[in-house]
Design an enzyme around this catalytic site. Structure first.
Site, PDB file in Angstrom:
ATOM      1  N   HIS A   1      22.985   7.174  -3.778  1.00  0.00           N
ATOM      2  CA  HIS A   1      22.849   8.626  -3.782  1.00  0.00           C
ATOM      3  C   HIS A   1      24.018   9.210  -3.002  1.00  0.00           C
ATOM      4  CE1 HIS A   1      21.130  12.576  -3.238  1.00  0.00           C
ATOM      5  NE2 HIS A   1      20.099  12.255  -3.984  1.00  0.00           N
TER       6      HIS A   1
ATOM      7  N   ARG B   1      18.288   5.309 -12.527  1.00  0.00           N
ATOM      8  CA  ARG B   1      17.034   6.048 -12.551  1.00  0.00           C
ATOM      9  C   ARG B   1      17.283   7.540 -12.446  1.00  0.00           C
ATOM     10  NH1 ARG B   1      13.839   8.360  -8.641  1.00  0.00           N
ATOM     11  NH2 ARG B   1      14.940   7.447  -6.890  1.00  0.00           N
TER      12      ARG B   1
ATOM     13  N   PHE C   1      15.401  19.393 -12.180  1.00  0.00           N
ATOM     14  CA  PHE C   1      15.950  18.241 -11.465  1.00  0.00           C
ATOM     15  C   PHE C   1      17.008  17.608 -12.351  1.00  0.00           C
ATOM     16  CE2 PHE C   1      15.771  15.098  -8.166  1.00  0.00           C
ATOM     17  CZ  PHE C   1      15.177  15.774  -7.134  1.00  0.00           C
TER      18      PHE C   1
ATOM     19  N   HIS D   1      20.020   3.675  -2.421  1.00  0.00           N
ATOM     20  CA  HIS D   1      18.814   4.477  -2.546  1.00  0.00           C
ATOM     21  C   HIS D   1      17.684   3.798  -3.303  1.00  0.00           C
ATOM     22  CE1 HIS D   1      16.545   8.103  -2.557  1.00  0.00           C
ATOM     23  NE2 HIS D   1      16.643   8.319  -3.846  1.00  0.00           N
TER      24      HIS D   1
ATOM     25  N   SER E   1      18.616  15.802  -0.018  1.00  0.00           N
ATOM     26  CA  SER E   1      18.246  15.786  -1.426  1.00  0.00           C
ATOM     27  C   SER E   1      19.326  16.390  -2.296  1.00  0.00           C
ATOM     28  CB  SER E   1      16.914  16.516  -1.637  1.00  0.00           C
ATOM     29  OG  SER E   1      17.160  17.887  -1.808  1.00  0.00           O
ATOM     30  N   GLU E   2      19.183  16.109  -3.587  1.00  0.00           N
ATOM     31  CA  GLU E   2      20.135  16.565  -4.579  1.00  0.00           C
ATOM     32  C   GLU E   2      20.286  18.085  -4.571  1.00  0.00           C
ATOM     33  OE1 GLU E   2      20.434  13.963  -7.872  1.00  0.00           O
ATOM     34  OE2 GLU E   2      19.796  15.607  -9.162  1.00  0.00           O
TER      35      GLU E   2
ATOM     36  N   GLU F   1       8.623   0.030  -7.278  1.00  0.00           N
ATOM     37  CA  GLU F   1      10.043  -0.297  -7.154  1.00  0.00           C
ATOM     38  C   GLU F   1      10.290  -1.805  -7.197  1.00  0.00           C
ATOM     39  OE1 GLU F   1      12.114   2.159  -4.316  1.00  0.00           O
ATOM     40  OE2 GLU F   1      13.903   0.881  -4.402  1.00  0.00           O
TER      41      GLU F   1
ATOM     42  N   GLN G   1      20.992   2.171  -7.268  1.00  0.00           N
ATOM     43  CA  GLN G   1      21.453   3.553  -7.274  1.00  0.00           C
ATOM     44  C   GLN G   1      21.937   3.973  -5.884  1.00  0.00           C
ATOM     45  OE1 GLN G   1      18.707   7.133  -7.873  1.00  0.00           O
ATOM     46  NE2 GLN G   1      19.912   7.127  -9.747  1.00  0.00           N
TER      47      GLN G   1
ATOM     48  N   ALA H   1       2.480   2.769  -5.480  1.00  0.00           N
ATOM     49  CA  ALA H   1       2.070   1.876  -6.568  1.00  0.00           C
ATOM     50  C   ALA H   1       0.847   1.064  -6.179  1.00  0.00           C
ATOM     51  CB  ALA H   1       3.232   0.956  -6.938  1.00  0.00           C
TER      52      ALA H   1
ATOM     53  N   SER I   1      10.694   7.969 -10.328  1.00  0.00           N
ATOM     54  CA  SER I   1      10.091   6.830  -9.629  1.00  0.00           C
ATOM     55  C   SER I   1       8.689   7.159  -9.122  1.00  0.00           C
ATOM     56  CB  SER I   1      10.959   6.382  -8.463  1.00  0.00           C
ATOM     57  OG  SER I   1      10.259   5.417  -7.724  1.00  0.00           O
ATOM     58  N   LEU I   2       8.521   8.360  -8.597  1.00  0.00           N
ATOM     59  CA  LEU I   2       7.165   8.743  -8.190  1.00  0.00           C
ATOM     60  C   LEU I   2       6.254   8.710  -9.415  1.00  0.00           C
ATOM     61  CD1 LEU I   2       7.852  11.631  -5.622  1.00  0.00           C
ATOM     62  CD2 LEU I   2       7.187   9.260  -5.162  1.00  0.00           C
TER      63      LEU I   2
ATOM     64  N   ALA J   1       0.831  -1.200   0.000  1.00  0.00           N
ATOM     65  CA  ALA J   1       0.000   0.000   0.000  1.00  0.00           C
ATOM     66  C   ALA J   1       0.863   1.247   0.000  1.00  0.00           C
ATOM     67  CB  ALA J   1      -0.944  -0.004   1.197  1.00  0.00           C
TER      68      ALA J   1
ATOM     69  N   ARG K   1      25.170  11.813 -10.142  1.00  0.00           N
ATOM     70  CA  ARG K   1      25.162  11.088  -8.873  1.00  0.00           C
ATOM     71  C   ARG K   1      26.235  10.011  -8.780  1.00  0.00           C
ATOM     72  NH1 ARG K   1      18.696   9.959  -7.524  1.00  0.00           N
ATOM     73  NH2 ARG K   1      18.178  12.151  -7.289  1.00  0.00           N
TER      74      ARG K   1
ATOM     75  N   LEU L   1      18.496  10.550   3.616  1.00  0.00           N
ATOM     76  CA  LEU L   1      18.819  11.262   2.391  1.00  0.00           C
ATOM     77  C   LEU L   1      18.778  12.778   2.548  1.00  0.00           C
ATOM     78  CD1 LEU L   1      19.279  10.489  -0.637  1.00  0.00           C
ATOM     79  CD2 LEU L   1      16.965  11.310  -0.973  1.00  0.00           C
TER      80      LEU L   1
HETATM   81  C1  FAD Z   1      14.410   9.191   0.897  1.00  0.00           C
HETATM   82  C2  FAD Z   1      13.875   8.929  -0.473  1.00  0.00           C
HETATM   83  C3  FAD Z   1      13.593   9.997  -1.325  1.00  0.00           C
HETATM   84  C4  FAD Z   1      13.082   9.777  -2.602  1.00  0.00           C
HETATM   85  N1  FAD Z   1      12.784  10.845  -3.394  1.00  0.00           N
HETATM   86  C5  FAD Z   1      12.225  10.632  -4.616  1.00  0.00           C
HETATM   87  C6  FAD Z   1      11.813  11.727  -5.423  1.00  0.00           C
HETATM   88  O1  FAD Z   1      11.952  12.899  -5.050  1.00  0.00           O
HETATM   89  N2  FAD Z   1      11.262  11.487  -6.631  1.00  0.00           N
HETATM   90  C7  FAD Z   1      11.073  10.201  -7.076  1.00  0.00           C
HETATM   91  O2  FAD Z   1      10.533  10.029  -8.157  1.00  0.00           O
HETATM   92  N3  FAD Z   1      11.435   9.131  -6.317  1.00  0.00           N
HETATM   93  C8  FAD Z   1      11.998   9.316  -5.100  1.00  0.00           C
HETATM   94  N4  FAD Z   1      12.362   8.235  -4.332  1.00  0.00           N
HETATM   95  C9  FAD Z   1      12.022   6.868  -4.780  1.00  0.00           C
HETATM   96  C10 FAD Z   1      10.538   6.571  -4.551  1.00  0.00           C
HETATM   97  O3  FAD Z   1      10.079   7.278  -3.444  1.00  0.00           O
HETATM   98  C11 FAD Z   1      10.254   5.096  -4.327  1.00  0.00           C
HETATM   99  O4  FAD Z   1      10.923   4.336  -5.277  1.00  0.00           O
HETATM  100  C12 FAD Z   1       8.762   4.799  -4.437  1.00  0.00           C
HETATM  101  O5  FAD Z   1       8.047   5.623  -3.575  1.00  0.00           O
HETATM  102  C13 FAD Z   1       8.430   3.344  -4.171  1.00  0.00           C
HETATM  103  O6  FAD Z   1       7.027   3.180  -4.101  1.00  0.00           O
HETATM  104  P1  FAD Z   1       6.343   1.752  -4.006  1.00  0.00           P
HETATM  105  O7  FAD Z   1       4.889   1.963  -4.010  1.00  0.00           O
HETATM  106  O8  FAD Z   1       6.919   0.879  -5.053  1.00  0.00           O
HETATM  107  O9  FAD Z   1       6.845   1.159  -2.612  1.00  0.00           O
HETATM  108  P2  FAD Z   1       6.669   1.661  -1.092  1.00  0.00           P
HETATM  109  O10 FAD Z   1       6.106   3.010  -0.983  1.00  0.00           O
HETATM  110  O11 FAD Z   1       7.948   1.371  -0.427  1.00  0.00           O
HETATM  111  O12 FAD Z   1       5.566   0.693  -0.534  1.00  0.00           O
HETATM  112  C14 FAD Z   1       5.776  -0.676  -0.311  1.00  0.00           C
HETATM  113  C15 FAD Z   1       4.526  -1.265   0.284  1.00  0.00           C
HETATM  114  O13 FAD Z   1       4.622  -2.677   0.281  1.00  0.00           O
HETATM  115  C16 FAD Z   1       4.198  -3.191   1.504  1.00  0.00           C
HETATM  116  N5  FAD Z   1       4.859  -4.476   1.700  1.00  0.00           N
HETATM  117  C17 FAD Z   1       6.179  -4.754   1.637  1.00  0.00           C
HETATM  118  N6  FAD Z   1       6.393  -6.068   1.871  1.00  0.00           N
HETATM  119  C18 FAD Z   1       5.179  -6.621   2.074  1.00  0.00           C
HETATM  120  C19 FAD Z   1       4.731  -7.946   2.367  1.00  0.00           C
HETATM  121  N7  FAD Z   1       5.564  -8.983   2.510  1.00  0.00           N
HETATM  122  N8  FAD Z   1       3.396  -8.151   2.531  1.00  0.00           N
HETATM  123  C20 FAD Z   1       2.516  -7.131   2.413  1.00  0.00           C
HETATM  124  N9  FAD Z   1       2.898  -5.865   2.143  1.00  0.00           N
HETATM  125  C21 FAD Z   1       4.208  -5.629   1.970  1.00  0.00           C
HETATM  126  C22 FAD Z   1       4.516  -2.136   2.514  1.00  0.00           C
HETATM  127  O14 FAD Z   1       3.643  -2.238   3.610  1.00  0.00           O
HETATM  128  C23 FAD Z   1       4.253  -0.851   1.716  1.00  0.00           C
HETATM  129  O15 FAD Z   1       2.901  -0.499   1.840  1.00  0.00           O
HETATM  130  C24 FAD Z   1      12.878   8.441  -3.047  1.00  0.00           C
HETATM  131  C25 FAD Z   1      13.170   7.375  -2.209  1.00  0.00           C
HETATM  132  C26 FAD Z   1      13.669   7.597  -0.929  1.00  0.00           C
HETATM  133  C27 FAD Z   1      14.000   6.432  -0.060  1.00  0.00           C
END
Ligand code: FAD
Ligand code: SF4
Ligand code: FES
Lengths: 261, 586
Positions: free
Chosen positions: B242, B394, B116, B353, B254-255, B383, B240, B16, B399-400, B13, B286, B252
């Site tokens: 950072h 990346r 960016f 990162h 930021s950049e 991710e 990656q 994505a 990624s967002l 949750a 980076r 982190l």
């Molecule tokens: C500090 C930081 C700054 C960033 N800044 C940027 C930015 O400025 N711009 C950008 O584009 N990207 C940025 N990124 C990258 C980006 O934020 C992430 O890659 C992205 O948010 C990942 O989203 P996600 O939905 O794939 O995973 P997540 O948001 O990590 O969510 C994972 C979900 O999976 C669930 N989960 C995991 N394992 C299990 C399991 N076994 N069973 C059930 N549920 C599970 C968790 O509960 C969680 O809800 C940044 C990353 C970091 C760490």
């Protein structure tokens, strides 16, 4: 804004602690006194003391990890991001609600045991873990989503910078419950919506794009709504995001006076 | 044993998962299973922004964005996927605005955009303002807005449910999805979710490294669960790093830190980037900055008591400038290191990162069992997945974007598939295997400590598989991982209880980390070239002749890859539509 930046020097003198000649990172002993409660074996929570050696800028979360990882793996608490953004680890530390990951041990008095308890007013499930469902239930009840009528525009809705700034403060909320669980009204009356729900209502009531303000005000006008707030300011003090919670509640009260519905 | 039935089950949750849930939830019976409360997901930690060629503040178009993405990924990007993402970026941002996301605004009230790294106008001519943002908490606002809309649409969540296994059943000679097995944290019970579609959105795997910007809970669960069920993992060698993580913590900065004039110094107070990149110095990409920093430390010019970090110096900037442009940095440095950036340099070191690799999917987010066979009913986004829009590196703010574009696609596709499919019959007691693993962990008297093994793993990954890699460091790492896996077989835990047994789950997560660390390292050994986030000191050049392909790693007890038993490596062609590989120069 454009700022002229002078070209920084190619080389500077650094103080000895940075140039690497100043020996070790300072360590210190501390006692962490934790309210333990394991539902399968305890009737009541009880205090348990743990002696740990901690370093430099370690936080309360580091101490909890050290205990869990090295002394007693059954110690249970929630955490994820470890830098104050996910809202998992609100707890009562020396009697005040804080995030364990944002509280540095060196800022506490380590000559005395540091007490760590679950946040108050929500049922304790195990050790520092409480049942968050009632908290999220109140949040969901204030309709925390943009409400609009009419056709969707093809591009974005326009919003002036001033209108955007109007509700900026309350968009920072991470739903950690530090405010709600520091509120004396909430402790005695678990039905009270609590500050966090009101903060999130504020975020939409004052968003110029939103058309559901009256609906939310009606909900908060309830006997368990904003009028129960006695302005004790505990919530503002507890908020790890620096949100002016009491002010937000006051603004919602004000809106109830001035808006007719 | 509780058995649930849903048309669509979404695992995770974060951005994505919830973006998928908003689509699927409005179309069909959907459940979201998540190990964290939705708003705790690490999407909330993202600060910088989400890019789209809205052209709100200057000329821009999605084709330029596509090019930047491909070049940024050092040409290992599947170009059809990058096109889809850049094209749909515009709607992805507008969708979020309509859902209520409080973007910063231009004076005319439109969504504001800023620069960016790596985003340019007209194929590299000049920087372009493409990143949409909400102050320095864009990820937080995305996560909140998506959760709010899930509340609005009444999406059903199972919070603190850990998905630990994927049920695949063979139907007419083809593997199909039957559901998942989940562990309920509060009770210790296993649940079976039978479903027509499953979407994996479990995020990254930063915790294989010691210094990381990722949350404690990012242990690669989805990748490991899929891998154990025979699904390949693509391009896992690409991680990656950072440059500016807070030293020792990995948090982190930021950049913008460097963009706004911050510079790096070593223990001698020297501005060392002048040596590595004489013209752009601290503003180099980076990967170059990260390697230069690591090299300073390696050659003994690191600062601090252990000489293990370098310094980010902002002291030549006006405090007002720092406050206005870098509020997060000042707050993090003060809160966590007790350092005052106005007057003192901030200790920093490269931090793990982002995982570019993951579960292979096509542009409809369907998971692939090999280079091109779809597993009916199984989807992945975010991710955890590898589409591949990021290639070997990346770009910031992509990624967002990825989680929104492909989250939406996954949700729609999962619902559409469910509408035309029947449930696949569950095998007899599908929980047997995972139940046995859990029970043996929970009752084991083993003498090995979880935290100790994890620490050793993270130490060796930081030392040997980080920004510098050679045949030798990678082989050493594999040897250490092999011993750690042996130790893991004898792991003991303290907590014997059923309720909220996080001790047990940390043990399970450690198992995932060990498995994935091996895949990352084996894949890195295979790739005898340097490209994007993967740098081999023994092969410093990009080698398009031999390595212009994706790496596909399979769990296979019968095979051996790079001397490691149990892994099979294969390759997959990169999809090239209109951009031929060129040297990645900035
Ligand atoms: C500090 C930081 C700054 C960033 N800044 C940027 C930015 O400025 N711009 C950008 O584009 N990207 C940025 N990124 C990258 C980006 O934020 C992430 O890659 C992205 O948010 C990942 O989203 P996600 O939905 O794939 O995973 P997540 O948001 O990590 O969510 C994972 C979900 O999976 C669930 N989960 C995991 N394992 C299990 C399991 N076994 N069973 C059930 N549920 C599970 C968790 O509960 C969680 O809800 C940044 C990353 C970091 C760490
Ligand atoms: S208002 Fe502050 S204290 Fe209350 S839930 Fe939100 S972030 Fe936590
Ligand atoms: S662990 Fe995320 S706020 Fe403390």
């Amino acid at each position: 804004m454009t700022t002229e930046i002078a070209e920084p020097a190619s080389k500077v003198e650094l103080p000895s602690h940075l140039s690497g000649d100043a020996g070790e990172i300072p360590s210190f002993e501390c006692t962490i006194r934790i309210a333990r409660f394991v539902p399968e074996q305890d009737e009541e929570p009880h205090w348990e003391d743990y002696q740990v050696t901690m370093y430099g800028t370690d936080r309360v979360l580091d101490a909890l990890h050290k205990i869990k990882w090295e002394i007693d793996g059954s110690l249970s608490f929630r955490r994820s991001c470890a830098h104050g953004i996910c809202g998992s680890d609100a707890m009562r530390i020396n009697g005040r609600n804080r995030l364990a990951c944002k509280t540095l041990l060196k800022d506490l008095d380590t000559s005395k045991p540091i007490t760590v308890e679950p946040i108050k007013g929500l049922p304790v499930e195990k050790d520092l873990i409480v049942d968050m469902e009632p908290f999220f239930q109140s949040y969901r009840e204030i309709m925390p989503f943009l409400i609009t009528t009419g056709n969707e525009p093809t591009r974005e809705r326009l919003q002036s910078q001033e209108d955007r700034a109007r509700f900026d403060d309350t968009t920072k909320c991470i739903l950690c419950a530090a405010c709600t669980s520091s509120c004396p009204v909430f402790w005695t009356d678990g039905q009270y919506f609590g500050p966090a729900a009101i903060v999130n209502a504020h975020r939409f009531i004052f968003d110029s794009r939103d058309e559901g303000g009256d609906l939310r005000l009606e909900i908060l006008n309830d006997k368990e709504g904003v009028w129960r707030c006695r302005t004790t300011f505990n919530c503002s003090e507890a908020c790890p995001r620096g949100i002016e919670v009491t002010k937000a509640i006051a603004e919602v009260k004000q809106a109830l006076f001035t808006r007719a519905f | 044993m509780k058995i649930h039935q849903y048309d669509v089950v979404i695992v995770g949750a974060g951005g994505a998962g919830m973006r998928a849930a908003i689509e699927a939830g409005q179309r069909t019976r959907t459940a979201v299973l998540t190990k964290l409360y939705p708003t705790r997901s690490h999407t909330g930690a993202a600060q910088g922004g989400m890019c789209a060629a809205l052209a709100n503040v200057e000329e821009d178009n999605w084709e330029w964005h596509t090019f930047d993405t491909i070049k940024g990924g050092d040409y290992l990007v599947d170009q059809d996927a990058a096109e889809v993402m850049a094209k749909e970026a515009i709607d992805a941002v507008l969708d979020l605005e309509k859902m209520g996301l409080p973007f910063n605004r231009t004076p005319e009230g439109k969504i504001d955009q800023r620069r960016f790294g790596g985003h340019t106008r007209d194929h590299g001519k000049a920087p372009v303002r493409r990143a949409c943002y909400a102050a320095d908490r864009t990820g937080h606002m995305i996560l909140q807005t998506l959760y709010q809309n899930c509340v609005k649409h009444g999406v059903e969540f199972y919070n603190e449910f850990y998905v630990l296994d994927l049920i695949l059943t063979e139907v007419d000679g083809r593997r199909r999805v039957a559901g998942v097995v989940a562990y309920e944290l509060a009770t210790g019970e296993l649940h079976i979710f039978q479903s027509k579609s499953v979407v994996f959105a479990t995020g990254g795997v930063g915790k294989v490294f010691k210094t990381t910007s990722n949350a404690h809970t990012l242990t690669g669960d989805g990748m490991a669960v899929a891998y154990r069920r025979g699904i390949p993992l693509e391009d896992m060698e690409f991680f990656q790093f950072h440059p500016t993580g807070l030293a020792g913590l990995g948090i982190l900065l930021s950049e913008a830190a460097r963009g706004e004039g911050g510079i790096l110094r070593n223990a001698d107070g020297e501005r060392f980037m002048e040596r590595y990149a004489p013209t752009i110095k601290d503003l180099a990409p980076r990967d170059i900055v990260a390697r230069s920093m690591a090299n300073e430390v390696r050659e003994g010019r690191g600062a601090g008591p252990n000489k293990d970090y370098v310094l980010l110096d902002l002291t030549h900037l006006e405090p007002e400038h720092i406050d206005a442009k870098l509020p997060d940095i000042t707050e993090f440095a003060r809160t966590y290191l007790g350092v005052e950036p106005y007057t003192e340099p901030v200790p920093v070191f490269p931090t793990a990162h982002y995982a570019m690799g993951g579960i292979p999917t096509n542009v409809d987010s369907e998971v692939l069992a090999d280079n091109d066979t779809v597993i009916p009913g199984l989807f992945a986004a975010g991710e955890v997945a590898c589409v591949s829009v990021h290639g070997s590196n990346r770009l910031g703010t992509n990624s967002l974007l990825d989680i929104n574009v492909f989250g939406k696609r996954a949700g729609k596709a999962a619902a559409a598939y469910a509408a035309g499919a029947d449930y696949v019959e569950l095998p007899e007691a599908p929980e047997t295997e995972i139940a046995a693993t859990l029970e043996s962990l929970r009752t084991s008297d083993g003498s090995e400590n979880i935290a100790a093994i994890r620490k050793d793993l993270q130490d060796i990954m930081d030392a040997n598989v980080q920004v510098f890699r050679t045949e030798q460091t990678l082989r050493e790492a594999l040897d250490v991982i092999a011993t750690l896996r042996e130790r893991y077989a004898n792991v003991g835990i303290h907590d014997r209880g059923k309720r909220f047994n996080l001790d047990l789950l940390e043990a399970v997560e450690l198992g995932f980390l060990l498995e994935l660390a091996e895949v990352i390292t084996v894949s890195a050994l295979h790739r005898k070239e340097s490209r994007g986030g993967h740098f081999r000191e023994d092969y410093e050049k990009r080698d398009d002749e031999n390595f212009m392909h994706h790496t596909m790693a399979y769990l296979d007890p019968e095979s051996e890859a790079e001397g490691v038993r149990g892994v099979r490596l294969d390759t997959k062609p990169v999809v090239v539509t209109r951009y031929q590989p060129m040297e990645r120069k900035y």
